[in-house]
Motif scaffolding. Structure first.
Motif, mmCIF file in Angstrom:
data_model
loop_
_atom_site.group_PDB
_atom_site.id
_atom_site.type_symbol
_atom_site.label_atom_id
_atom_site.label_comp_id
_atom_site.label_asym_id
_atom_site.label_seq_id
_atom_site.Cartn_x
_atom_site.Cartn_y
_atom_site.Cartn_z
ATOM 1 N N LYS A 228 -34.952 44.284 33.838
ATOM 2 C CA LYS A 228 -34.286 43.769 32.753
ATOM 3 C C LYS A 228 -32.854 43.845 33.104
ATOM 4 O O LYS A 228 -32.721 45.027 32.956
ATOM 5 C CB LYS A 228 -34.898 44.125 31.383
ATOM 6 N N CYS A 229 -32.079 42.952 32.832
ATOM 7 C CA CYS A 229 -30.465 43.113 32.986
ATOM 8 C C CYS A 229 -29.902 42.987 31.624
ATOM 9 O O CYS A 229 -30.714 42.214 30.858
ATOM 10 C CB CYS A 229 -30.075 42.028 33.928
ATOM 11 N N THR A 230 -29.060 44.039 31.545
ATOM 12 C CA THR A 230 -28.317 43.824 30.138
ATOM 13 C C THR A 230 -27.171 43.031 29.922
ATOM 14 O O THR A 230 -26.394 43.095 28.868
ATOM 15 C CB THR A 230 -28.225 45.283 29.674
ATOM 16 N N CYS A 231 -26.916 42.273 31.261
ATOM 17 C CA CYS A 231 -25.555 41.549 31.057
ATOM 18 C C CYS A 231 -26.020 40.217 30.018
ATOM 19 O O CYS A 231 -27.037 39.929 29.627
ATOM 20 C CB CYS A 231 -25.430 40.913 32.559
ATOM 21 N N SER A 232 -24.852 39.864 29.551
ATOM 22 C CA SER A 232 -24.801 38.529 28.542
ATOM 23 C C SER A 232 -23.487 37.759 28.521
ATOM 24 O O SER A 232 -22.453 38.419 29.074
ATOM 25 C CB SER A 232 -25.165 39.072 27.277
ATOM 26 N N GLY A 261 -19.261 36.971 37.389
ATOM 27 C CA GLY A 261 -20.842 37.065 37.721
ATOM 28 C C GLY A 261 -21.333 38.539 37.352
ATOM 29 O O GLY A 261 -20.667 39.527 37.398
ATOM 30 N N CYS A 262 -22.639 38.471 37.511
ATOM 31 C CA CYS A 262 -23.506 40.094 37.210
ATOM 32 C C CYS A 262 -23.844 40.295 38.544
ATOM 33 O O CYS A 262 -24.878 39.567 39.005
ATOM 34 C CB CYS A 262 -24.502 39.835 36.112
ATOM 35 N N GLU A 263 -23.301 41.487 39.204
ATOM 36 C CA GLU A 263 -23.966 41.805 40.490
ATOM 37 C C GLU A 263 -25.402 42.430 40.495
ATOM 38 O O GLU A 263 -26.044 42.642 41.531
ATOM 39 C CB GLU A 263 -23.298 42.827 41.212
ATOM 40 N N TYR A 264 -25.906 42.954 39.451
ATOM 41 C CA TYR A 264 -27.345 43.319 39.019
ATOM 42 C C TYR A 264 -28.072 42.068 39.303
ATOM 43 O O TYR A 264 -29.195 42.043 39.827
ATOM 44 C CB TYR A 264 -27.686 43.986 37.873
ATOM 45 N N CYS A 265 -27.963 40.895 38.492
ATOM 46 C CA CYS A 265 -28.791 40.155 38.437
ATOM 47 C C CYS A 265 -28.571 38.594 39.205
ATOM 48 O O CYS A 265 -29.149 37.516 39.026
ATOM 49 C CB CYS A 265 -29.707 39.623 37.107
ATOM 50 N N ASN A 266 -27.223 38.583 39.220
ATOM 51 C CA ASN A 266 -26.625 37.318 39.943
ATOM 52 C C ASN A 266 -26.358 36.331 38.709
ATOM 53 O O ASN A 266 -26.259 34.970 39.216
ATOM 54 C CB ASN A 266 -27.472 36.842 41.230
ATOM 55 N N SER A 267 -26.626 36.606 37.543
ATOM 56 C CA SER A 267 -26.200 35.501 36.681
ATOM 57 C C SER A 267 -24.614 35.243 36.577
ATOM 58 O O SER A 267 -23.942 35.980 37.098
ATOM 59 C CB SER A 267 -26.466 35.945 35.213
ATOM 60 N N LYS A 268 -24.408 33.964 36.323
ATOM 61 C CA LYS A 268 -23.028 33.767 36.331
ATOM 62 C C LYS A 268 -22.684 32.962 34.835
ATOM 63 O O LYS A 268 -23.518 32.255 34.264
ATOM 64 C CB LYS A 268 -22.767 32.278 37.294
HETATM 65 ZN ZN LIG Z 1 -27.190 40.665 34.693
#
Ligand SMILES: [Zn+2]
Length: 290
Positions: A228-232, A261-268
């Motif tokens: 689970k990534c905590t980015c948003s 970009g999130c380097e943990y999950c690659n979300s953009k």
């Molecule tokens: Zn993320």
């Protein structure tokens, strides 16, 4: 015939006749999610797998709600490998490296003069940080050093990872009075014999039966481990707000958008000029002092 249960579980167990506790973790899809974010060299994939197993095992020993991270850093070609987790067994992680990494690279070849930093962050309470040098050949031995230094409790750790799965075992004397080193040593020797193939292909119950068939073991219900990534987008907006509006406007003028970009999950997360105006309009005003 029993159906193979899903992987990605953390099991805790106790010995009925010894003051020793154990944990066993098996990871598959959560591990795949972490290593699929980047084109990691094989040796780094394995380090991330072992770190994930370690973080899950350590998380299960926490007596508080909060976060935990195990971070490896050094002056070698791999500058960072980190797994973040929490008491809900939600994990994420990332590694940074430079150049070619041999498939069989050792910890020292990857991290150079390296350290392992373990950070425990309770939701309520003081943050605790422990550091040990990456002086042993394996991550498991480095972690055993950490426990020896931080808790002074005899601890046995086994870690395994290939490109598909990661797994680990943890054995520790219960923090009660009296000296239980003899029974721990005996159980530790049994635990040492566990093979990667057993942890990767067998049910936890079967592994424990093979290792400790003369012991009475109480196995608890497993806890699911998830990626689970905590980015948003909101967190990215907060990060943008730390940059001056002039700089951000310059990017908008040049490419029409700001991409985070999130380097943990690659979300953009993409912000256009309207998003950017909204971010700064909502920013707490810093220039009004009264
Ligand atoms: Zn993320």
């Amino acid at each position: 015939m029993t159906e193979k249960m899903s992987k990605d579980n953390l099991y805790r167990y106790l010995f009925e006749n010894a003051s020793v506790r154990g944990e066993l973790v098996q990871l598959e899809s959560s591990y795949q999610e972490v290593i699929s974010a980047h084109d990691y060299p094989l040796a780094i994939q394995k380090v991330l797998g072992e770190l994930m197993a370690s973080t899950s095992l350590l998380t299960a020993t926490l007596k508080f709600s909060g976060d935990i991270s195990i971070q490896l850093q050094g002056d070698g070609p791999v500058s960072l490998a980190v797994i973040n987790g929490n008491n809900l067994q939600q994990l994420r992680g990332v590694s940074r490296w430079d150049g070619e990494i041999a498939d069989d690279a050792s910890l020292q070849q990857m991290f150079g003069k390296g350290y392992m930093v373990i950070t425990l962050t309770p939701n309520d309470g003081e943050r605790y940080q422990g550091v040990v040098g990456l002086e042993k050949d394996t991550l498991a031995e480095c972690l055993e050093d950490y426990f020896q230094q931080s808790e002074q409790l005899p601890t046995k750790i086994k870690l395994f990872a290939d490109t598909k799965q990661a797994a680990g075992m943890f054995l520790q004397v219960l923090p009660t009075d009296g000296n239980h080193n003899e029974e721990f040593d005996h159980l530790s020797i049994l635990t040492e014999t566990v093979k990667q193939d057993e942890l990767f292909s067998l049910e936890a119950e079967e592994v424990l039966h093979r290792l400790y068939h003369e012991e009475e073991v109480r196995l608890y219900e497993p806890v699911a481990v998830t990626f689970k990534c905590t980015c948003s987008k909101e967190r990215s907006a907060k990060a943008i707000r730390t940059v001056s509006k002039e700089e951000v406007d310059a990017i908008i003028a040049e490419v029409g958008k700001v991409e985070m970009g999130c380097e943990y999950c690659n979300s953009k997360y993409i912000f256009d000029s309207i998003d950017i105006e909204a971010i700064y309009a909502n920013a707490p005003s810093n220039d009004v002092t009264q």
